[in-house]
Design an enzyme around this catalytic site. Structure first.
Site, PDB file in Angstrom:
ATOM      1  N   ARG A  69       0.834  -1.215   0.000  1.00 56.89           N
ATOM      2  CA  ARG A  69       0.000   0.000   0.000  1.00 56.89           C
ATOM      3  C   ARG A  69       0.862   1.254   0.000  1.00 56.89           C
ATOM      4  NH1 ARG A  69      -5.876  -0.068   2.437  1.00 56.89           N
ATOM      5  NH2 ARG A  69      -5.977   1.540   0.843  1.00 56.89           N
ATOM      6  N   ASN A 165      -2.460 -26.038 -16.670  1.00 60.56           N
ATOM      7  CA  ASN A 165      -2.454 -25.917 -18.142  1.00 60.56           C
ATOM      8  C   ASN A 165      -1.881 -24.594 -18.668  1.00 60.56           C
ATOM      9  OD1 ASN A 165      -4.733 -24.577 -17.229  1.00 60.56           O
ATOM     10  ND2 ASN A 165      -5.903 -25.028 -19.067  1.00 60.56           N
ATOM     11  N   LYS A 188       0.043 -20.077  -5.046  1.00 53.59           N
ATOM     12  CA  LYS A 188       0.221 -21.535  -4.989  1.00 53.59           C
ATOM     13  C   LYS A 188       0.144 -22.035  -6.436  1.00 53.59           C
ATOM     14  CE  LYS A 188      -0.900 -25.978  -4.413  1.00 53.59           C
ATOM     15  NZ  LYS A 188      -0.432 -26.436  -5.723  1.00 53.59           N
ATOM     16  N   SER A 191       1.046 -28.183  -8.761  1.00 49.37           N
ATOM     17  CA  SER A 191       2.150 -29.045  -8.325  1.00 49.37           C
ATOM     18  C   SER A 191       2.801 -29.746  -9.521  1.00 49.37           C
ATOM     19  CB  SER A 191       1.642 -30.100  -7.348  1.00 49.37           C
ATOM     20  OG  SER A 191       0.909 -29.468  -6.331  1.00 49.37           O
ATOM     21  N   GLY A 221      -1.454 -29.686  -3.292  1.00 49.50           N
ATOM     22  CA  GLY A 221      -2.825 -29.181  -3.166  1.00 49.50           C
ATOM     23  C   GLY A 221      -3.515 -29.706  -1.917  1.00 49.50           C
ATOM     24  N   GLU A 260     -12.478 -19.592 -11.568  1.00 48.03           N
ATOM     25  CA  GLU A 260     -12.513 -19.922 -13.000  1.00 48.03           C
ATOM     26  C   GLU A 260     -12.420 -21.436 -13.078  1.00 48.03           C
ATOM     27  OE1 GLU A 260     -12.794 -17.937 -15.563  1.00 48.03           O
ATOM     28  OE2 GLU A 260     -12.512 -15.974 -14.662  1.00 48.03           O
ATOM     29  N   CYS A 294      -9.555 -25.062 -20.646  1.00 46.88           N
ATOM     30  CA  CYS A 294     -10.924 -24.956 -20.152  1.00 46.88           C
ATOM     31  C   CYS A 294     -11.852 -24.563 -21.289  1.00 46.88           C
ATOM     32  CB  CYS A 294     -10.993 -23.917 -19.046  1.00 46.88           C
ATOM     33  SG  CYS A 294     -10.348 -22.321 -19.562  1.00 46.88           S
ATOM     34  N   ASP A 295     -11.300 -23.839 -22.297  1.00 44.93           N
ATOM     35  CA  ASP A 295     -12.139 -23.352 -23.390  1.00 44.93           C
ATOM     36  C   ASP A 295     -12.072 -24.244 -24.636  1.00 44.93           C
ATOM     37  OD1 ASP A 295      -9.554 -22.692 -24.051  1.00 44.93           O
ATOM     38  OD2 ASP A 295      -9.847 -20.531 -24.082  1.00 44.93           O
ATOM     39  N   HIS A 452      -9.071 -17.022 -25.293  1.00 43.90           N
ATOM     40  CA  HIS A 452      -9.129 -15.811 -24.472  1.00 43.90           C
ATOM     41  C   HIS A 452      -7.882 -14.965 -24.480  1.00 43.90           C
ATOM     42  CE1 HIS A 452     -13.097 -16.825 -23.202  1.00 43.90           C
ATOM     43  NE2 HIS A 452     -12.696 -18.063 -22.971  1.00 43.90           N
TER      44      HIS A 452
HETATM   45  P1  NAD Z   1      -7.063 -28.864 -10.181  1.00 46.70           P
HETATM   46  O1  NAD Z   1      -8.381 -28.396  -9.724  1.00 46.70           O
HETATM   47  O2  NAD Z   1      -6.720 -30.288  -9.997  1.00 46.70           O
HETATM   48  O3  NAD Z   1      -5.908 -28.041  -9.455  1.00 46.70           O
HETATM   49  C1  NAD Z   1      -5.842 -26.627  -9.529  1.00 46.70           C
HETATM   50  C2  NAD Z   1      -4.951 -26.104  -8.416  1.00 46.70           C
HETATM   51  O4  NAD Z   1      -5.574 -26.347  -7.156  1.00 46.70           O
HETATM   52  C3  NAD Z   1      -3.580 -26.772  -8.338  1.00 46.70           C
HETATM   53  O5  NAD Z   1      -2.617 -25.807  -7.997  1.00 46.70           O
HETATM   54  C4  NAD Z   1      -3.762 -27.769  -7.213  1.00 46.70           C
HETATM   55  O6  NAD Z   1      -2.544 -28.110  -6.596  1.00 46.70           O
HETATM   56  C5  NAD Z   1      -4.647 -26.959  -6.279  1.00 46.70           C
HETATM   57  N1  NAD Z   1      -5.395 -27.744  -5.305  1.00 46.70           N
HETATM   58  C6  NAD Z   1      -5.738 -29.046  -5.339  1.00 46.70           C
HETATM   59  N2  NAD Z   1      -6.420 -29.380  -4.222  1.00 46.70           N
HETATM   60  C7  NAD Z   1      -6.525 -28.251  -3.475  1.00 46.70           C
HETATM   61  C8  NAD Z   1      -7.122 -27.945  -2.221  1.00 46.70           C
HETATM   62  N3  NAD Z   1      -7.746 -28.871  -1.509  1.00 46.70           N
HETATM   63  N4  NAD Z   1      -7.039 -26.682  -1.766  1.00 46.70           N
HETATM   64  C9  NAD Z   1      -6.416 -25.716  -2.491  1.00 46.70           C
HETATM   65  N5  NAD Z   1      -5.821 -25.948  -3.668  1.00 46.70           N
HETATM   66  C10 NAD Z   1      -5.879 -27.200  -4.174  1.00 46.70           C
HETATM   67  O7  NAD Z   1      -6.957 -28.420 -11.719  1.00 46.70           O
HETATM   68  P2  NAD Z   1      -5.797 -28.738 -12.773  1.00 46.70           P
HETATM   69  O8  NAD Z   1      -5.871 -30.188 -13.119  1.00 46.70           O
HETATM   70  O9  NAD Z   1      -4.503 -28.163 -12.338  1.00 46.70           O
HETATM   71  O10 NAD Z   1      -6.276 -27.838 -14.017  1.00 46.70           O
HETATM   72  C11 NAD Z   1      -7.251 -28.257 -14.898  1.00 46.70           C
HETATM   73  C12 NAD Z   1      -8.606 -27.688 -14.518  1.00 46.70           C
HETATM   74  O11 NAD Z   1      -8.546 -26.271 -14.560  1.00 46.70           O
HETATM   75  C13 NAD Z   1      -9.691 -28.080 -15.480  1.00 46.70           C
HETATM   76  O12 NAD Z   1     -10.797 -28.463 -14.732  1.00 46.70           O
HETATM   77  C14 NAD Z   1      -9.988 -26.797 -16.243  1.00 46.70           C
HETATM   78  O13 NAD Z   1     -11.286 -26.741 -16.744  1.00 46.70           O
HETATM   79  C15 NAD Z   1      -9.678 -25.743 -15.245  1.00 46.70           C
HETATM   80  N6  NAD Z   1      -9.318 -24.476 -15.877  1.00 46.70           N
HETATM   81  C16 NAD Z   1     -10.246 -23.462 -15.922  1.00 46.70           C
HETATM   82  C17 NAD Z   1      -9.929 -22.249 -16.545  1.00 46.70           C
HETATM   83  C18 NAD Z   1     -10.927 -21.117 -16.615  1.00 46.70           C
HETATM   84  O14 NAD Z   1     -10.542 -20.016 -16.956  1.00 46.70           O
HETATM   85  N7  NAD Z   1     -12.189 -21.351 -16.305  1.00 46.70           N
HETATM   86  C19 NAD Z   1      -8.667 -22.059 -17.111  1.00 46.70           C
HETATM   87  C20 NAD Z   1      -7.747 -23.110 -17.045  1.00 46.70           C
HETATM   88  C21 NAD Z   1      -8.081 -24.303 -16.411  1.00 46.70           C
END
Ligand code: NAD
Length: 490
Positions: A69, A165, A188, A191, A221, A260, A294-295, A452
């Site tokens: 700030r 991704n 975070k 992983s 996670g 998201e 995701c898209d 996007h």
């Molecule tokens: P994921 O949900 O498995 O993990 C996402 C993140 O959350 C990672 O950093 C993971 O370590 C962490 N995580 C896992 N368990 C957790 C917990 N209990 N508490 C806090 N954090 C935790 O997703 P992924 O496999 O890394 O990514 C793919 C997913 O992301 C797909 O479902 C995709 O649709 C989505 N995605 C959405 C967008 C969007 O803009 N809507 C963009 C990219 C990806």
């Protein structure tokens, strides 16, 4: 620039530190990072101890919040521009890390680094969103003798959680608006591929941000629950699966959330569409980065009259596309899936669809975690039963359904629990716009596949695809709140 963030282990493999309380430190142990390209261990990343996590939160909450700030807005912007310059100088390092760590084809990796640089530069636009408002009191009897200033205020400490991704751009698109809005931020990263995010935090540190205002939590996670629940963290910006997103909201309780989540993007092809254009764009939307977007287009809803022709043109294009090792082929369109588990999952969902009556239009081919594009034809009556329709499938698998007319396409598209984006292909602007108005989606693309880029247009989901909008001038709104200061003149 990157020297302080790692050392080489006795076997020559780099061992990365995390960023805690403004310092680069090793954790209590390491987690191995494997390349999806060939399963090789390419790095070890520090896993922080409980005490180190506490130290990171406490430093960011106490001194980090104040430091950011007191670092004026114009300085923050100067730092973002400096970071953009530094990223240009280290461009090739970032590209290489994304290829090795995420298995990205080189063009995808370069595109992601460019987008991150552009996003840093475009914070100059984003700052306009945080100017606030002035509200005269004379529209209401009660406030006649007063006036108000509505100021945008940071939440304080923001937690940013990114998916695998876009392991560079998505963390950047969260950390940048968080800092711009005057928050301290803990990141975070995923992983599976955390390396680019580690380098990015280092770039921000070198660019002049108060070090305590930044933190990097490299922990699995599954260990995040106590961080998510911590009351010192007042806002969470999460991109990832719908399941983890929902778990975070339940664990985190009362906080601000920007989520998201997953998608099931449909492409609606009407009978007046330019079919060559539709086939080209839909195939790109299916296979780019092996559908790990995701898209990505997961559902094609094509009108009866042109269904057969569209199918033939798509199959023609898909024939030439196969997953390749991005290190051996710089022009690869598809690379490996992030890990073996993801490929197993795609196989399971494909089998489920075939067992329930879907007809494969492409042969199922898989070598380890390299999966060939999968297109399945399915009747609209069985569609709701398929896991491929109900679940957030993250790979190159797309369903194709014949529909009578646009109303039927809209009905099927809207029956999904997801609502991220949709695409419409038609030569009639009026018809396309009419369909666009009725779709339950955060973004609709006409004669284009959903993409996007740097977030020039805001995007995000409705329904199970998320809450809030990401994009230049929009993300910063999610990561700030308002305070009304009312002057009474009576
Ligand atoms: P994921 O949900 O498995 O993990 C996402 C993140 O959350 C990672 O950093 C993971 O370590 C962490 N995580 C896992 N368990 C957790 C917990 N209990 N508490 C806090 N954090 C935790 O997703 P992924 O496999 O890394 O990514 C793919 C997913 O992301 C797909 O479902 C995709 O649709 C989505 N995605 C959405 C967008 C969007 O803009 N809507 C963009 C990219 C990806």
């Amino acid at each position: 620039v990157f020297e302080p963030v790692y050392r080489l282990g006795s076997d020559g493999i780099p061992e990365f530190k995390a960023f805690v309380a403004g310092k680069w430190v090793f954790g209590e142990r390491f987690a191995e990072v494997q390349s999806p390209i060939d399963g090789r261990v390419i790095a070890r990343v520090s896993v922080l101890s409980r005490d180190q996590v506490e130290e990171a939160i406490s430093a960011a909450h106490s001194s980090g919040r104040k430091a950011i700030r007191n670092y004026p807005g114009e300085k923050r912007i100067e730092s973002f521009l400096r970071a953009a310059e530094l990223m240009k100088e280290t461009f090739e390092d970032f590209v290489r890390v994304l290829v090795l760590d995420a298995g990205k084809p080189k063009s995808n990796a370069a595109g992601e680094v460019k987008a991150t640089i552009e996003r840093l530069e475009k914070t100059t636009f984003e700052s306009r969103a945080i100017l606030g408002d002035y509200i005269p009191g004379d529209w209401s009897e009660e406030t006649l003798e007063s006036e108000g200033i509505v100021k945008r205020e940071p939440y304080g400490l923001v937690l940013a959680i990114g998916p695998f991704n876009y392991p560079l751009f998505i963390p950047a698109a969260k950390v940048i608006p968080a800092l711009l809005g005057g928050n301290a931020v803990l990141l975070k990263p995923a992983s599976a591929d955390p390396l680019a995010a580690i380098l990015f935090i280092r770039i921000l540190e070198v660019s002049g941000f108060p070090p305590e205002s930044l933190g990097l939590l490299t922990i699995p996670g599954g260990l995040m629950d106590s961080v998510v629940a911590d009351k010192r963290i007042r806002a969470i910006t999460f991109t990832g699966s719908t399941e983890v997103g929902e778990h975070i909201v339940k664990t985190g309780g009362i906080k601000a959330y920007h989520l998201e989540l997953g998608g099931k993007d449909p492409a609606i092809v009407l009978d007046d569409a330019d079919l060559e254009l539709a086939a080209e764009k839909i195939v790109k939307g299916m296979v780019s980065f092996s559908g790990q977007r995701c898209d990505a287009i997961r559902l094609i809803l094509a009108q009866e009259g042109i269904y057969g022709e569209l199918k033939a043109r798509m199959l023609e294009r898909l024939r030439g596309i196969e997953p390749k090792n991005p290190l051996e082929d710089e022009n690869a369109v598809m690379g490996p899936l992030i890990d073996m588990k993801s490929a197993d999952y795609i196989e399971e969902v494909w089998k489920d669809a075939v067992e329930k009556g879907a007809k494969p239009l492409t042969e199922f081919r898989r070598k380890g975690n390299y999966v060939w594009p999968l297109l399945l034809e399915v009747g609209k009556d069985v569609l709701p039963e398929l896991r491929a329709f109900q679940e957030d499938v993250f790979g190159p698998l797309t369903l194709m359904v014949k529909v009578k007319d646009e109303d039927e396409a809209i009905e099927i598209a809207n029956s999904s629990r997801f609502g991220l984006d949709a695409a419409i292909f038609s030569s009639c602007e009026r018809r396309a716009r009419r369909v666009a108005r009725k779709l339950e989606a955060g973004s609709v693309f006409i004669n284009e596949y959903p993409r996007h880029g740097i977030g020039y247009y805001p995007f995000g989901g409705v329904k199970d695809s998320g809450v809030g909008r990401e994009g230049i001038g929009y993300s910063v709104i999610q990561l700030t709140t308002t305070k009304s200061i009312v002057h009474n003149f009576r």
